[in-house]
Motif scaffolding. Structure first.
Motif, mmCIF file in Angstrom:
data_model
loop_
_atom_site.group_PDB
_atom_site.id
_atom_site.type_symbol
_atom_site.label_atom_id
_atom_site.label_comp_id
_atom_site.label_asym_id
_atom_site.label_seq_id
_atom_site.Cartn_x
_atom_site.Cartn_y
_atom_site.Cartn_z
ATOM 1 N N TYR A 138 0.865 -1.184 0.000
ATOM 2 C CA TYR A 138 0.000 0.000 0.000
ATOM 3 C C TYR A 138 0.898 1.230 0.000
ATOM 4 N N ASP A 139 0.968 1.871 -1.167
ATOM 5 C CA ASP A 139 1.698 3.133 -1.273
ATOM 6 C C ASP A 139 0.723 4.241 -0.906
ATOM 7 N N ILE A 140 1.131 5.102 0.029
ATOM 8 C CA ILE A 140 0.208 6.134 0.507
ATOM 9 C C ILE A 140 -0.216 7.056 -0.620
ATOM 10 N N ASP A 141 0.552 7.098 -1.715
ATOM 11 C CA ASP A 141 0.123 7.996 -2.800
ATOM 12 C C ASP A 141 -1.020 7.412 -3.626
ATOM 13 N N PHE A 142 -1.512 6.237 -3.250
ATOM 14 C CA PHE A 142 -2.779 5.738 -3.770
ATOM 15 C C PHE A 142 -3.895 6.731 -3.436
ATOM 16 N N ASP A 151 -5.675 10.337 -2.521
ATOM 17 C CA ASP A 151 -5.544 11.695 -3.048
ATOM 18 C C ASP A 151 -4.684 12.544 -2.113
ATOM 19 N N PRO A 152 -3.812 13.401 -2.692
ATOM 20 C CA PRO A 152 -2.921 14.174 -1.826
ATOM 21 C C PRO A 152 -3.624 15.189 -0.923
ATOM 22 N N ALA A 153 -4.884 15.502 -1.152
ATOM 23 C CA ALA A 153 -5.568 16.361 -0.182
ATOM 24 C C ALA A 153 -5.710 15.625 1.147
ATOM 25 N N PHE A 154 -5.789 14.297 1.070
ATOM 26 C CA PHE A 154 -5.934 13.477 2.270
ATOM 27 C C PHE A 154 -4.580 12.973 2.767
ATOM 28 N N ALA A 155 -3.623 12.868 1.867
ATOM 29 C CA ALA A 155 -2.312 12.324 2.215
ATOM 30 C C ALA A 155 -1.225 13.119 1.495
ATOM 31 N N PRO A 156 -1.030 14.371 1.929
ATOM 32 C CA PRO A 156 -0.048 15.210 1.220
ATOM 33 C C PRO A 156 1.399 14.777 1.417
ATOM 34 N N GLY A 157 1.675 14.074 2.502
ATOM 35 C CA GLY A 157 3.058 13.823 2.867
ATOM 36 C C GLY A 157 3.667 12.656 2.133
ATOM 37 N N THR A 158 3.974 12.856 0.871
ATOM 38 C CA THR A 158 4.588 11.805 0.076
ATOM 39 C C THR A 158 5.386 12.469 -1.034
ATOM 40 N N GLY A 159 6.328 11.720 -1.605
ATOM 41 C CA GLY A 159 7.295 12.335 -2.499
ATOM 42 C C GLY A 159 6.830 12.575 -3.914
ATOM 43 N N THR A 160 5.931 11.763 -4.403
ATOM 44 C CA THR A 160 5.478 11.874 -5.781
ATOM 45 C C THR A 160 3.962 11.797 -5.831
ATOM 46 N N PRO A 161 3.293 12.812 -5.284
ATOM 47 C CA PRO A 161 1.827 12.763 -5.245
ATOM 48 C C PRO A 161 1.233 12.853 -6.643
ATOM 49 N N GLU A 162 0.062 12.266 -6.791
ATOM 50 C CA GLU A 162 -0.710 12.398 -8.032
ATOM 51 C C GLU A 162 -2.125 12.766 -7.633
ATOM 52 N N ILE A 163 -2.622 13.869 -8.119
ATOM 53 C CA ILE A 163 -3.965 14.299 -7.745
ATOM 54 C C ILE A 163 -5.000 13.402 -8.395
ATOM 55 N N GLY A 164 -6.235 13.499 -7.913
ATOM 56 C CA GLY A 164 -7.330 12.752 -8.527
ATOM 57 C C GLY A 164 -7.517 11.350 -7.979
ATOM 58 N N GLY A 165 -7.140 11.125 -6.734
ATOM 59 C CA GLY A 165 -7.239 9.785 -6.164
ATOM 60 C C GLY A 165 -8.403 9.620 -5.210
ATOM 61 N N PRO A 166 -8.512 8.446 -4.593
ATOM 62 C CA PRO A 166 -9.604 8.147 -3.654
ATOM 63 C C PRO A 166 -9.516 9.004 -2.393
ATOM 64 N N ASN A 167 -10.645 9.172 -1.731
ATOM 65 C CA ASN A 167 -10.669 9.896 -0.468
ATOM 66 C C ASN A 167 -10.346 8.949 0.700
ATOM 67 N N SER A 168 -10.409 9.482 1.904
ATOM 68 C CA SER A 168 -9.963 8.693 3.058
ATOM 69 C C SER A 168 -10.952 7.597 3.443
ATOM 70 N N PHE A 169 -12.223 7.794 3.137
ATOM 71 C CA PHE A 169 -13.184 6.729 3.436
ATOM 72 C C PHE A 169 -12.849 5.504 2.586
ATOM 73 N N GLU A 170 -12.589 5.718 1.315
ATOM 74 C CA GLU A 170 -12.247 4.590 0.441
ATOM 75 C C GLU A 170 -10.848 4.059 0.736
#
Lengths: 318, 318, 318, 318, 318, 318
Positions: free
Chosen positions: B244-248, B250-269
């Motif tokens: 499980y890579d935290i950048d799975f 969305d960076p609004a929910f998990a900003p602290g990562t080196g190569t974020p990609e926007i447009g991902g799942p929210n924290s509930f998912e």
């Protein structure tokens, strides 16, 4: 001595300082294949590389943030009145592209780039990068004969190895440089050393080869002017390298670095010690260990480029 | 199935959650030489290592911040009611000490540590570290035979090499794992892939060996439950690794990562997809790429340990 | 004097400093029921408690952040060469669990914990917590007879009460300690006092009982060495407690505290004053009011543990 | 359609993404006097200007931070597979230098720069700047005849004036543009409007001239695909400008802006709406109101350049 | 229904929103001794108090930051068109002064203040403070007879006690309120409950007295409109209190709170659920647990006051 | 001299310092139409305006953050014992509402407000705002005859114009003030000037009209007491204005400003220089260039209000 206006920076009176693609000090950006590359006399070079960091990484982001902050620098030294960009042709030569996952490959690339500068007669002012950066740079600059060095830092970076024998880290560059004959240890002085210590291995080595260490308590007791007079005497008029680790400065003034040590000089002295270098025979200089991820406000980068401007002034003073 | 109270975490009703030396989920900390090491069934292990990072470093600080945030985790799953610490003996096994300046040495150290766990029959739940971490872990877990993998990420990490031939980076671990026979590509599924791309080299490789990629637009179109049903079918009941890579997320929910990609799942998912893993034959799991220097508020670490708790629940569900 | 290697910290040459479960200064963590608890000579204890705060809360998070920052501390004092961990057995004794919603209950718990240390002959080095922490600690340490105190702070903490009669706050601990006979006011000196004031009630009390206050303007006028000579003379060779409020230091160096006062000493002097304590009869010491929520970069915690290391050196010097 | 390799961006496989002087998307930087300026087809231009801001300033720093973040963008659209830089010649044309203390002078400068682009046949993709930026840009692009506009925003920016008659602010550009005949109001659609309101003056104006407003509750009720189908129908195949205010996106995803309004689309939809623009006749586009001083982590700039990449793809799709 | 212009807020068209002494929503500030106090119909009150916090403190700073953010709120509801300040006389009644070091004293002060409001017929809209704030408020509002409650939160706050018997914390207010006959449990509904759990003690209590809990997975499965229809049915037309803990909202949207739980509603739904309260018989409402020290960017306070504006609209709707 | 208790600030012993609507120093807030306006002797006024900023904007947010921080100020000067609020009637007179998009309109508004104060005999203590603020203030205060000025700053703000002739910026106010006859240049002294320079145009002007500049290297060489003795002699006993730009102070102590220059005084001297103003004939004073968006921790605002308190003490000393 007078420079070509092509190499003058853009003024903040013409273009606001927050505007424009950020090159070092708003100088023209010239890649090595640029037709005017050969006219450059002092090249500002970024080495975005921190693979030698044993503790908290980040200096790979240093050159970019230093470029950003450097657009705040104006044309004239406020104290000496010197206008360095009008004396010699300065340019931003871009970054050396490291290989973040291969230390040896990165060192090879860096040395190759600086050998080009040596060939062209360009003196480098480097923005690191962690302190291992100085080693591949010195391999290019001191290939002919060892150089002297004035080294501002809170650490000696003279250890033999880390983690059971790893030779190339940001804690070992000057041990290697002495071993490789790049530095003349009798013409090396380290200023500002402080902090808790693992052991005395680095200091014992310094003593054994003749490197002069001026710890912070001596620095404060004597005053910076007296210390710098001794430093100038140690390196004399022969070719000298200046290495400036931002953690020389107290972390209240320069928090953005990986291994801060409290109890250091303030920002006035951070600049003043460099002004004392005027007139030395400087073959190159570096500003290393600026680590943007730990520099929440950009203050460290701004201090770093202010020091770089003073280094530049020292390099062009007679 | 019932655990030894020795391995129960401290309750926030007894000791406030901000108090105490922070171990993973307030579990006892056992080094390998501890007399009760052999009683551990699931070991939470930190791998503070990011030398394989090609972009922004920082995950070497992940385990410490994840431990800190993990003291916010309580004993019971709010949705399923499961109380994992009462089912199996869990413990914090400390960190594997990497060599930050030597990738090969680090991989050797990591694999050696995990081989110890395999020998003791301890299943690992790892807190990285960058994604290269998964490779030396798999070398220990899959030594006997290839395992399947459910991989949550925005990147495939299937590239051949970087920077002119460098094989071991956080963008290549699963390419190596397939080549080394650690993963059965037909039993590998990658979920959440998105972002701009260099080229199709990774996806072509996936196709050529039978790895199933579910890009984010398909994920959202089908819904997570449907996607996870397919994922479960792909890995079946054979031994499976969860990465499980935290950048799975969305960076609004998990900003602290080196190569974020926007447009991902929210924290509930982010949590819901893990709950769908219940009942699989999980030989180990990891949470990687949490990068505290880019996690100004600690939100990412808190999300990361919340996912780790769900992973733990999945590992102990029948 | 020589310590048991069991009590030596882990070296950063072996395990990188960002790795491992963070105990104070990488010492072993021993709960009171640990078989070797009785062998400890100096115990580092956290008191994560700030219910006495009248202004901005946060020091309850102090011990955890101080532990985290403390993994940057190495084995040897850079100036004196002292290696404290090789002199006496030091250990992290964990946190005293407070009751954040009940001040009296918390004080009872804290005093009980420290009475255990007194019984075992363990001298405490405490990481608070707000300044009310010192009161329940002194209740254990000074039960037999009043102790002297050298107190570094920008506030006297000698007020009678707040908010219409509330006696137990972080602004009143030493008023209570004098009233309870825990401190011998003639052997108490407060250094660094500054900032705007409510009134003179605290200073009048100090004068009436013989407490010596050295305000910041006197401190700077005389210099720290002279001030510390007087402080040593005031406490003499009898048992003495050291209380160090981080807001003694200027907030540019230590921003993370609830009631900062500008115009204080820099980080060099923050350490230097503690080195002047060598040779005193120190029964215990504390570092209080480090407030992580107001310490955006961790700088305050790092300065705090650097001071704690100096305090430890003072406690083991002859 | 195939571009000149001179205009291709540097790959992160060759030069790490944190390295190099940061131009937009790592494209070559060409000033108007560059010999190849005339070969550019799409020009990325910065307008670092926020003097029209009535609330919290900052967008003058937008272009620089957007350039920095843009080095994270790779060559290929992850969803459509489009490789825009291989289709048309793209370049970073630098910043238009505004006069921060004179609004009229700044507008004159901006319009003059864009008229140059119109003459050269270069379509602009602008990085603002506050929303007043769009007005002087439209004055150049729509000089011949009014254009249509698809406008993503939480505000209409259609007010008559502020502060007792001030006509040129970031809340009035499209009122002026309609009055000046730059926009054909029947071919204008505004999507995502929300937040508390001063009054209905802006909406009444919209209604009176035929501008279509799609408020956020309608947007969510219908779904973005349906909304975008209507938007495409409104502008048809005639020349159309795209204006994208970053505050269209929910502030959890894009906090760095001066007048955020909660309750907006997430980052997946932030991109998806732009993909729906493929095939339109786009004469220019802008990304405005990115305000780095309020973007503590850089997340907003990264989202902003991700949208700019999608805008670029829309501009080069057939 | 029409209000006195004396009670209208200052418009951002007249005075920029960043200007002026920040009162709630730019309303006049009236202390109880103000001559027009009796004309107030809805009073916005701050309760800067967090002594009941068992975890991370900070909400004592909530009212000030909420006032600051509230100057961004305009006069009209963007969706319903309601202009609440023109319907009823609203005012900022200042803060109730708590005693941060004495919980019982603080509760007495708060109840006394709200009894004054009840006597004057002023309905309160409270800005906390931690969730224990609701208890002393209810003691004033529900003195005559129990009220119903719609409670938005991720926690039930129904626990019996903490730390071995402590009855008054932010985790116990509604247990006390039911015991004290302030709430009619059959008319209480709790929406959004989630996160890991200590045990089932709170939920068992809820069941035993008839409190309806709607956990987050049910909330998402049914949709907010359906959930709110049930909530309205539960409380009916009798007097009802609304308690809104900011941690109801997902921490990506509202990070500034002491005990966040991931997996919650987004900001659109954060407002939408409140709009569904229109027409209820609302005797008072609160917004609690906004914690500025954990709200690095102010986003949480801005969301908090946006919710407060919707609460105000609900309180004045027919 | 004794003040009316109506004008005394609220004590932190009664109402905690984090509570209450934040006025300057917890003074009563009086708009010009307040019945007691005429009784005010010293008025604290906010000018939230930064349209003259040529570099990084933000000081428009200064007054609000300064008010917030000012609630930390207590009633008595810790060093001199002076209790200013008991000497003269002080009040918060609110903010002058600027027009952020019109510089001339804003200057007109500001001058009009201060003319009211002059008429009422109220001496102003202003919280800016950028440094252009001083010009419209001086237009009101010096209408009758030129005043002297002691000016603390790192910049002279004496330039003729920017960006090709723009006359009104924060780099030109005192050039205009001399030209307009508001300042008597022979009675003007500028202290702390430093940093890199565009050219000597400002210094040449200063020399030509007799303004005394004390650059930072002279300031440090002589010591602040000697410098201030000269400053007092320069202005003598005639009416004098005090202008304090926060960037006079080193940015480690005051990071929150738009154009920081490293190498300045520390926070002890930041206050000490103001104490040396006691006894001068001060007609008004300002604190400008505090920029909250660049003041991540609020440290600058706190230093700013601490200086304002010292300015107030200087204004009421005999």
């Amino acid at each position: 001595m007078s420079s070509d206006p092509y190499f003058h920076p853009v003024s903040g009176f013409d273009l606001p300082r927050f505007a424009g693609v950020p090159t070092f000090m708003r100088l023209p950006h010239l890649a090595p294949d640029h037709p005017r590359f050969g006219d450059v006399q002092i090249g500002l070079v970024g080495v975005p590389w921190d693979s030698g960091t044993t503790n908290r990484p980040g200096p790979r982001h240093g050159p970019r943030q230093l470029r950003d902050a450097s657009t705040m620098i104006r044309a004239q030294n406020g104290i000496t009145g010197l206008r360095p960009f009008e004396r010699v042709n300065c340019a931003d030569l871009g970054d050396v592209g490291p290989n973040p996952a291969d230390i040896q490959d990165s060192m090879t690339r860096i040395t190759a780039f600086y050998e080009q500068l040596v060939q062209e007669g360009i003196r480098p002012l480097t923005a690191g990068g962690d302190h291992l950066t100085s080693l591949p740079v010195l391999r290019a600059l001191a290939r002919q004969r060892p150089v002297g060095m004035i080294h501002f830092d809170s650490h000696t970076d003279l250890f033999h190895s880390y983690f059971g024998g790893t030779l190339y880290t940001h804690g070992t560059p000057f041990r290697r440089a002495v071993e490789e004959g790049l530095l003349d240890p009798k013409r090396v002085v380290q200023i500002g050393i402080r902090g808790t210590a693992y052991d005395m291995e680095d200091r014992d080595f310094a003593k054994s080869v003749g490197i002069r260490i001026i710890p912070i308590e001596e620095y404060f007791a004597r005053g910076y002017a007296d210390v710098m007079a001794e430093a100038r005497a140690i390196v004399g008029s022969d070719p000298t390298y200046i290495s400036y680790d931002i953690d020389f400065v107290d972390p209240a003034f320069a928090p953005g670095t990986g291994t801060p040590e409290i109890g250091g000089p303030n920002s006035f002295e951070a600049l003043a010690v460099v002004r004392e270098l005027a007139g030395l025979n400087i073959v190159g200089a570096d500003m290393v260990e600026v680590s943007p991820p730990f520099d929440a406000t950009g203050a460290t980068a701004y201090l770093g480029v202010s020091v770089m401007f003073e280094l530049l002034c020292a390099m062009v003073s007679d």
